[in-house]
Design an enzyme around this catalytic site. Sequence first.
Site, mmCIF file in Angstrom:
data_model
loop_
_atom_site.group_PDB
_atom_site.id
_atom_site.type_symbol
_atom_site.label_atom_id
_atom_site.label_comp_id
_atom_site.label_asym_id
_atom_site.label_seq_id
_atom_site.Cartn_x
_atom_site.Cartn_y
_atom_site.Cartn_z
ATOM 1 N N ALA A 57 0.878 -1.167 0.000
ATOM 2 C CA ALA A 57 0.000 0.000 0.000
ATOM 3 C C ALA A 57 0.915 1.217 0.000
ATOM 4 O O ALA A 57 1.676 1.434 0.940
ATOM 5 C CB ALA A 57 -0.900 -0.010 1.238
ATOM 6 N N SER A 58 0.869 1.976 -1.067
ATOM 7 C CA SER A 58 1.833 3.051 -1.265
ATOM 8 C C SER A 58 1.669 4.164 -0.232
ATOM 9 O O SER A 58 0.606 4.326 0.383
ATOM 10 C CB SER A 58 1.677 3.641 -2.670
#
Length: 405
Positions: A102-103
Amino acid sequence: MPHTPGANTSVRAAGAGRLLDEIDRTRAERPVPPHWRETLRAVPRDAFLPERVWLRDGDGGYRPCDRSRDPNGWMAAAYSDAPLITRFVTESDGTRSPSSSASQPSTVLRLLEDAQLTDGTQVLEIGTGSGYNAALLCACLGADAVTTIEVDTELAAVARANLAALSYTPTIVNTDGANGWAPNAPYDRILATCSVRAIPAAWLDQSPPGGRIVAPWDSAWCAYGTVSLTRQRDGSGTGRFAGYGSYMLISGQRSDVELYRDVLRDGQTVETSSTRLSPWTVAGAELNLDFHIGLTVPGAWYSWDTETEKAHTRLWLADDMATSWASVDYDGRQSKTFHVTQHGPRRLWDEVATAHDQWLRAGRPSVDRYGLTATPDTQRAWLDRPDNVVAQRPVRPGEFRSATA
């Protein structure tokens, strides 16, 4: 499993507020625009995370964080301005490497801002992941304007469920993102949430003149930078890099080359020399230099070795075609000169030293002074202006030629 959209409403609101405050502090000169503040509040990040995520442990590794065991810590991580590892893959040598994440929210926001979205914009997203970025796009533009591609079948199913739980219904396609998705083309914007080493021809083909392609950048030397291209009438795309972004590489451009398995062989003919250039200077000390080396020494990568009996510390270099290698040794006693060994048709240390000198002569340029012109056949990297080419790459695996700066 996806989380119900109504769960933890007050906790989510508080978490989104803390996240926005954290992002504002890191970009004090440019606060989050009101419409993106509204969007980030509307889309709960925790709804797109698995029950277990992995956080940096401070020693170069990761530690698990489980929602069931540490709900407060898990929720704090969900609304922190930090990337979160969500999946690992086991490599051929038995090591485990992150394969999905998850950036970092501030980087996600920067990509969205650089895409310059407006009402009516049709977007193709490359790399659905858990669906969070697609949800932000849907909240901003409407689901009918969003097509998103995920190569991993399991991830695509998870993303579809996560998005449906929040009533978002973009077009989700389980295929290779490098090919784009022609049935819904053309796209005003193509936005990658994975990095690339070359702009796929299909992205240019599926963008109209004036369309915009925004993609994090990667080289074998370092993963850093983001490029924003405008599609030209001649079919090319041209634009500049920006100094942010470090994303996982798109699956089709990954190279499975290992030093001891594929590169080093008994009986190889080597050439020895010495250098005054410290290996620490060119390998990880300065991101702007790393970026330049990645552009101008194509396919070269490095690793550090502190366990060899032949040196106190050794810098290994190799190319992603497994044809050439070099080593630079520090003897543990003096740092005025270093022993160099090279093998193969390329003299990789010489190329790196030349790139270092080139970067110094250019005035130590930062990433945002570089640009890219991409055609279906060629990728041309330049410094300051398109006619000052520093590297040119044919779009065929394993082929790249440097240009004289």
